[in-house]
Each structure stands twice: as C-alpha cells, then as structure tokens.
Design a protein around this motif. Structure first.
Motif, PDB file in Angstrom:
ATOM      1  N   PRO A  73      34.099 -13.344  12.754  1.00 38.31           N
ATOM      2  CA  PRO A  73      35.484 -13.579  12.314  1.00 38.31           C
ATOM      3  C   PRO A  73      36.385 -13.890  13.508  1.00 38.31           C
ATOM      4  CG  PRO A  73      34.669 -11.456  11.509  1.00 38.31           C
ATOM      5  CD  PRO A  73      33.677 -11.961  12.505  1.00 38.31           C
ATOM      6  N   LYS A  75      40.776 -15.046  14.643  1.00 37.25           N
ATOM      7  CA  LYS A  75      42.159 -15.244  14.198  1.00 37.25           C
ATOM      8  C   LYS A  75      42.442 -16.683  13.787  1.00 37.25           C
ATOM      9  CE  LYS A  75      45.639 -12.947  16.495  1.00 37.25           C
ATOM     10  NZ  LYS A  75      46.240 -12.402  17.723  1.00 37.25           N
ATOM     11  N   PHE A  99      49.343  -8.956  13.813  1.00 44.31           N
ATOM     12  CA  PHE A  99      48.330  -9.855  14.382  1.00 44.31           C
ATOM     13  C   PHE A  99      48.964 -11.045  15.115  1.00 44.31           C
ATOM     14  CE2 PHE A  99      46.122  -8.019  10.635  1.00 44.31           C
ATOM     15  CZ  PHE A  99      45.088  -7.396  11.302  1.00 44.31           C
TER      16      PHE A  99
ATOM     17  N   ALA B 152      40.820  -6.350  10.397  1.00 47.47           N
ATOM     18  CA  ALA B 152      40.738  -5.872  11.786  1.00 47.47           C
ATOM     19  C   ALA B 152      39.764  -6.730  12.592  1.00 47.47           C
ATOM     20  CB  ALA B 152      40.311  -4.415  11.804  1.00 47.47           C
ATOM     21  N   THR B 154      39.002  -9.868  11.910  1.00 49.57           N
ATOM     22  CA  THR B 154      39.647 -11.173  12.080  1.00 49.57           C
ATOM     23  C   THR B 154      40.650 -11.136  13.226  1.00 49.57           C
ATOM     24  OG1 THR B 154      39.412 -11.629   9.736  1.00 49.57           O
ATOM     25  CG2 THR B 154      41.047 -12.937  10.913  1.00 49.57           C
ATOM     26  N   GLY B 155      41.458 -10.078  13.242  1.00 45.45           N
ATOM     27  CA  GLY B 155      42.497  -9.979  14.265  1.00 45.45           C
ATOM     28  C   GLY B 155      41.977  -9.566  15.621  1.00 45.45           C
ATOM     29  N   ILE B 157      41.310  -6.639  16.993  1.00 42.21           N
ATOM     30  CA  ILE B 157      42.362  -5.773  17.541  1.00 42.21           C
ATOM     31  C   ILE B 157      41.858  -4.668  18.468  1.00 42.21           C
ATOM     32  CG2 ILE B 157      44.032  -6.168  15.700  1.00 42.21           C
ATOM     33  CD1 ILE B 157      43.048  -3.469  14.502  1.00 42.21           C
TER      34      ILE B 157
END
Lengths: 242, 254
Positions: A73, A75, A99, B152, B154-155, B157
C-alpha cells in the motif's frame, strides 16, 4: 497510469480449499481517467480494489503504477471505503490532516469538499454524505494520485448521492486525479465514468469494456436521454447474460 | 439522573427503616446484631475520633499503587498482544489459565514471597486488577476494524504513531471497561489481602474490631469500603466521559 497485466488471485477458504476469485484480468487506466468496475455481487470487485491498493499479496500477474510494480500500500493510492473509515476520535480537520503531506493545504481541501463550516465537528456529528466528503478530502490531502472508491455511495440516500456525484465530478476535474470506482449501480457508473469495465461471475474476468461517450460536466437530465438509457440497457443485458 | 438518585436514596432509607423497625418490634438484645442507629453512632465515633482515617489512607495508597501498576502493564501488554497476532496467540492461553485463579488464592504465595506488609498487598491488588484490564484491552485492540489497519498501511505512519493515534484511541472504550472492572477487583483484593496479611488499612480495621466483638464498627468499616469503592468507580467514569467525548450517548454502555 495504472496497468493490470493478466492478474489472477485465489485464496484458501476455511477448509483450506483453493478458491479462484480473479482470472487473467488486464486493463489500463490513464492518468486523470475515471473508470468504473461493475459486476455481480461477490464477483471479486473489492478484491480487485484491494489488489490495486496493494493490500493483498500473492497475486499472479502484474499491477503497475506509472511503470512501477505495486507491491505494497502507499499514499499514492488511497482507498475510500463503503463503511465509515474516519477516525471517530478526530474532528474533520484532524482526520484530513492526519495523512496530509502539506498541512497548510488541509483547509483548502476541506473547503473543496464543502465542509469549511464543519472542520471542528466529529464524525458522530456528520451525516453519511458529509463523512464521505471528509474521506475524499483526506485522500486528496494525502496527495494520492489514484482514488480507489469501493462502493462509497452505497449506504447513502438518493438525494445525497445525486449531490455527491456532481461534487465528485467537479473535484475530479479540478484535481485531475485518477479514480477507480467500484460500483454495482449502473446509473451511477454511466453518469460518472469515462469507461465502464464489466466483470463476469467468480472467478471474475473482464466481460466487456464500455466507453461512455458523454462530455463533462454532466447533469442529472442526462439520465433521461435516449443514449444514456441505451447504454444502461446494454450493460444490464451484459449483466443478465453472465 | 436526579430521579435515579432520589430512587436510590429512597430504597436505602426504606431498608434502613425496616431494619430499625424490626429491631424494636423483635426486641433484639444481641449486641452482635447492631441496629442502623448504632452503626450510625459507630460511624460517627470512628470519623470524629479520626480512628478510621489512617486506615483509609493506607488502603487508598495500596489500591492506587497496585491498580496503577496493573493498569500500566495490562494496557501496554494488551495493546501489544492485540497488535501482534503471534505474541497474542502465544500469551492468550497463559492468561486464560491464570485468569480464573481468584486473587485470594495468591495470598499464601504472596506472603511467602513478599512477607507480611505492603508488598504482598500490592501484589494481590495487581493480580486482581491486571486480568480484567488486560483481557478488555486485548479484546479491544484485536477488534480494530480492517479499514483502520489498511489506512495506516496506506499512510505509512509508523508503529509509534499507529499505537498512539489509532490503536490506543480505538481501544479506549474497551480499556475503560477493563479499568472499571479492575478498580472493583483491586478494592476487593485489597480488603482480602489486608484481612490476612497487613497491620493497617480498612481490612485490618475490620479484623481488629472482629476480635473486639464490635460488629457496629465492622459494619461502619464495610460502609466506608463500599463508599470509597463507589467514589473510585465514579472517578474512573468521570475520566472516561472526558476521554471518550467523541462517543455518542448510544455508544455508551451505561
């Protein structure tokens, strides 16, 4: 550009039996294009969305974004889900900025989705349609190039949907993002998309790709036009004869 | 809320009235069965003389130290086990074996290892409070929706931000449920520990008055215990309300 080359995916069920969900799926989505993927319930549309998002591993074939393999995955590909995916303990501004790459642009995106008066509100104070707008603003603030929208309008009532369609189309044209919309609503797919990909029953493969010939901006009167209804009829026939 | 308070007061008053009334009707002369009025006098005596206050302070200190230790370790471990499936599945059976053992069963072992005194009490309170807090936190962390985990990822973080901003916040309602059960268990464990292995505290106060056959003071001590337990529970509920302001009234269990 998102490119899928002979993508197949299978998983093991609780009896450890192998189930094929997707079979040899290949298509391209150009940058700035909005495509819809429709098909019967349970055919694997969400699995396809999850593969493009990079959530699922062990696929066969290749998925590339601008020539790079998608293996995890990121952003650059943000998923907007059917269910509420906002953090309930954060207000609108905090959700959008969580984000965000550039915190200064957060308010700009909140304004873009029309929620500038609700930035201090918490998800429990928002309607279903407003929550979807926050999700869209969050994806935009994260600077995602591709928005993967997995039946995002499903739980909303008709009037809210209509308004959101037009707003989404405006935001899309303004930001020039690539949008992959998973849907089971034929009318919604025709109204919003450049192209519509129809999937077969499981294991899903591509049955047909429709080009939608209408220019933007579109208005709801378009749905009453003969051309619109003809495309709708053709897609329905394709889905009936799966 | 106000109506409910009046209802509770009224119920207590009716019970006390029936008790006091039966005391007169049946002409109870047994000094071991005090009337509500005698208990009230005993409560007044221990309060005005200040006899009970050092015991309250000792008990509160023990329960707070044991409870905070248990909360810190149980919440950290519960979140970590909920986050890591591997560690969770390794530790869960162990916790399931230890959980049904009542805190009181740990008292002989605690006295042998830590001796008579505060350390034994801390340990017993810790054991009493740990399991409800741990299991609730673990359950909360494990039930985090897939969409949050995917977001989470995807971001991208980072683990610290995920724990602080997502996992902990999502698990808070479950953690508070554990804390409310845990404080009750801690209080019960404390009294059990003090009855057997302490030289101060409310459990000890009750035990001493048993030897002096002062049932009125025993019941006065029990009332203080109940009242303090209620206060601690209300204190946690107040913090919960402040921390979980983002939950609607419908989401709240009570």
């Amino acid at each position: 550009m998102i490119e899928l080359i002979n993508v197949s995916y299978s998983y093991k069920d609780s009896m450890r039996k192998q189930f094929e969900v997707l079979k040899n799926i290949s298509f391209k989505v150009k940058n700035g294009e909005l495509i819809s993927i429709i098909g019967p319930s349970g055919c694997g549309k969400t699995t396809l969305a999850n593969l493009i998002a990079g959530y699922l591993k062990n696929k066969k074939g290749k998925i590339c974004e601008n020539g790079r393999d998608i293996i995890a995955p990121g952003k650059d590909r943000f998923v907007i889900n059917q269910e509420n995916d906002l953090f309930d303990w954060m207000n609108v501004e905090e959700n959008v900025s969580f984000f965000a790459d550039n915190k200064k642009k957060v308010l700009e995106y909140i304004k873009l989705v029309g929620l500038e008066n609700c930035k201090r509100k918490y998800p429990y104070e928002l309607s279903g349609g407003m929550k979807k707008r926050v999700s869209i603003a969050r994806a935009l603030a994260a600077n995602a190039e591709v928005l993967i929208m997995d039946e995002p309008f499903n739980s909303l009532d008709y009037s809210i949907k209509e308004k959101l369609y037009d707003d989404l189309a405006k935001i899309w044209k303004k930001t020039n993002k690539t949008i992959i919309l998973i849907s089971h609503d034929i009318e919604e797919a025709i109204y919003l998309s450049d192209r519509i990909i129809i999937l077969n029953n499981r294991p899903a493969s591509i049955k047909k790709i429709f080009n939608v010939p209408f220019s933007y901006p579109r208005n709801s009167g378009l749905k009453d036009s003969v051309r619109f209804m003809n495309i709708e009829k053709q897609i329905k026939e394709e889905l009936i004869h799966l | 809320m106000k109506n409910r308070f009046i209802q509770v007061i009224l119920t207590v008053f009716i019970i006390l009235f029936i008790w006091q009334f039966s005391y007169f009707i049946f002409q109870i002369k047994n000094p071991l069965i005090p009337s509500p009025f005698q208990i009230f006098l005993a409560l007044k005596e221990v309060t005005l003389s200040g006899e009970i206050f050092p015991h309250i302070l000792y008990s509160l200190e023990r329960v707070l130290v044991g409870f905070f230790m248990a909360s810190f370790i149980a919440i950290s471990l519960g979140l970590f086990c909920g986050y890591s499936k591997k560690i969770g599945s390794l530790l869960e059976p162990l916790v399931e074996i230890l959980r049904p053992i009542p805190p009181i069963a740990w008292i002989p072992l605690a006295i042998l290892i830590f001796g008579l005194g505060d350390r034994s009490s801390y340990f017993i309170i810790f054991v009493g409070a740990f399991f409800p807090i741990f299991t609730n936190t673990f359950f909360g962390a494990r039930s985090i929706p897939k969409v949050y985990i995917n977001l989470a990822k995807t971001g991208n973080i980072g683990v610290y931000s995920y724990f602080k901003n997502i996992l902990l916040k999502f698990s808070l309602p479950y953690i508070f449920t554990g804390l409310k059960i845990g404080i009750g268990m801690a209080w019960m464990s404390l009294i059990a520990a003090e009855l057997i292995g302490a030289q101060s505290g409310l459990g000890y106060f009750i035990q001493i008055n048993r030897l002096l056959l002062r049932t009125d003071k025993i019941i006065a001590g029990m009332i203080v215990i109940g009242f303090l337990g209620l206060l601690l529970n209300q204190f946690i509920k107040a913090i919960e309300k402040k921390c979980l302001f983002w939950r609607t009234e419908n989401d709240r269990a009570d």
